[in-house]
Design a protein around this motif. Structure first.
Motif, PDB file in Angstrom:
ATOM      1  N   GLN A  17       0.803  -1.230   0.000  1.00  0.00           N
ATOM      2  CA  GLN A  17       0.000   0.000   0.000  1.00  0.00           C
ATOM      3  C   GLN A  17       0.834   1.278   0.000  1.00  0.00           C
ATOM      4  OE1 GLN A  17      -3.482   0.422  -0.161  1.00  0.00           O
ATOM      5  NE2 GLN A  17      -3.325  -1.732  -0.739  1.00  0.00           N
ATOM      6  N   CYS A  18       2.107   1.173   0.384  1.00  0.00           N
ATOM      7  CA  CYS A  18       2.947   2.377   0.332  1.00  0.00           C
ATOM      8  C   CYS A  18       4.382   1.986  -0.027  1.00  0.00           C
ATOM      9  CB  CYS A  18       2.878   3.153   1.659  1.00  0.00           C
ATOM     10  SG  CYS A  18       4.021   2.579   2.900  1.00  0.00           S
ATOM     11  N   LYS A  95       5.694   9.508   7.095  1.00  0.00           N
ATOM     12  CA  LYS A  95       5.057  10.536   6.261  1.00  0.00           C
ATOM     13  C   LYS A  95       3.545  10.401   6.389  1.00  0.00           C
ATOM     14  CE  LYS A  95       8.713  10.599   2.784  1.00  0.00           C
ATOM     15  NZ  LYS A  95       9.107  10.169   1.449  1.00  0.00           N
ATOM     16  N   GLU A  96       2.841  11.522   6.138  1.00  0.00           N
ATOM     17  CA  GLU A  96       1.367  11.510   6.243  1.00  0.00           C
ATOM     18  C   GLU A  96       0.755  10.398   5.402  1.00  0.00           C
ATOM     19  OE1 GLU A  96      -0.868  12.854   8.271  1.00  0.00           O
ATOM     20  OE2 GLU A  96       0.928  13.687   9.193  1.00  0.00           O
ATOM     21  N   GLU A  97       1.243  10.280   4.155  1.00  0.00           N
ATOM     22  CA  GLU A  97       0.627   9.292   3.255  1.00  0.00           C
ATOM     23  C   GLU A  97       0.901   7.856   3.725  1.00  0.00           C
ATOM     24  OE1 GLU A  97       2.742  11.697   2.431  1.00  0.00           O
ATOM     25  OE2 GLU A  97       4.244  11.061   0.965  1.00  0.00           O
ATOM     26  N   GLU A  98       2.042   7.661   4.408  1.00  0.00           N
ATOM     27  CA  GLU A  98       2.321   6.321   4.952  1.00  0.00           C
ATOM     28  C   GLU A  98       1.369   6.011   6.103  1.00  0.00           C
ATOM     29  OE1 GLU A  98       7.116   6.662   3.929  1.00  0.00           O
ATOM     30  OE2 GLU A  98       6.422   7.013   5.974  1.00  0.00           O
ATOM     31  N   GLU A 100      -1.596   7.232   6.570  1.00  0.00           N
ATOM     32  CA  GLU A 100      -2.944   7.008   6.033  1.00  0.00           C
ATOM     33  C   GLU A 100      -3.049   5.616   5.419  1.00  0.00           C
ATOM     34  OE1 GLU A 100      -5.543   8.755   6.907  1.00  0.00           O
ATOM     35  OE2 GLU A 100      -3.935   9.808   7.942  1.00  0.00           O
ATOM     36  N   ALA A 101      -2.022   5.244   4.632  1.00  0.00           N
ATOM     37  CA  ALA A 101      -2.060   3.940   3.959  1.00  0.00           C
ATOM     38  C   ALA A 101      -2.102   2.804   4.972  1.00  0.00           C
ATOM     39  CB  ALA A 101      -0.839   3.793   3.050  1.00  0.00           C
TER      40      ALA A 101
END
Ligand code: URA
Length: 190
Positions: A17-18, A95-98, A100-101
């Motif tokens: 996912q990331c 990181k933010e996206e990590e 969230e994922a």
């Protein structure tokens, strides 16, 4: 769809996912008692955790075990997990996206466990779980209540590795957590 612990483990084992999936050795699933009333949530696996696929097996793990022992807690009676299940290279902040994922894993772990008490280890977990403006130096050891769960945060064991003057404060916070747990248990029996 109702996931099981097995489903979570199987998804995580092959998760892409990331981008951390390309640099990790092993994803690190939460560990401990799946009937626990007490859940510890930290930031992300370190390099030793990445090699072994088990949370808190390195230097921070030794500190955590000392804290638990000093307050009469055992790893076998609690559940320990992380916001990120994969090691960020160089131990940088997630990181933010990590975050969230990876969040669905934590969501399902929490849903299945239904802990009475959640303890965030360190700023990153506290800001993701309790409040984005949580200040660990000022607010560690304070309580927030949500649905049927009491939430608090303590210094991350790695912060104690860097500055051992934080050990005593964190031990006091953990002892208050044990007390809160006893109070909850007594409420259930009256
Ligand atoms: N630090 C963390 O935040 N989590 C671990 O599992 C190990 C070290």
């Amino acid at each position: 769809m109702q996931y099981t612990w097995n489903d979570i483990e199987q998804h995580l084992a092959v998760c892409t996912q990331c981008p951390l999936s390309r640099t990790r050795h092993l994803p690190v699933m939460g560990r401990g008692n799946r009937q626990a009333d007490l859940m510890l949530i930290a930031e992300a696996p370190g390099s030793q955790e990445d090699r072994q696929g088990i949370p808190f097996v390195g230097g921070s793990g030794e500190i955590l075990d000392r804290l638990l022992e000093d307050c009469g807690l055992k790893r076998e009676e609690i559940y320990i997990t992380n916001i990120l299940k994969c090691h960020p290279p160089g131990n940088r902040d997630p990181k933010e996206e990590e975050k969230e994922a990876c969040f669905p894993y934590l969501k399902y772990e929490t849903f299945l466990l239904k802990p009475k008490i959640i303890v965030c280890l360190g700023r990153v977990a506290a800001q993701r779980i309790i409040s984005p403006d949580f200040r660990i130096t000022r607010q560690h050891g304070t309580w927030t209540y949500r649905k049927n769960c009491a939430l608090t945060a303590v210094y991350h064991p790695s912060a104690i590795l860097r500055d051992d003057s934080k050990y005593e404060t964190t031990k006091e916070d953990f002892c208050k957590i044990v007390k809160k747990r006893e109070e909850f248990k007594q409420q259930k029996t009256v």
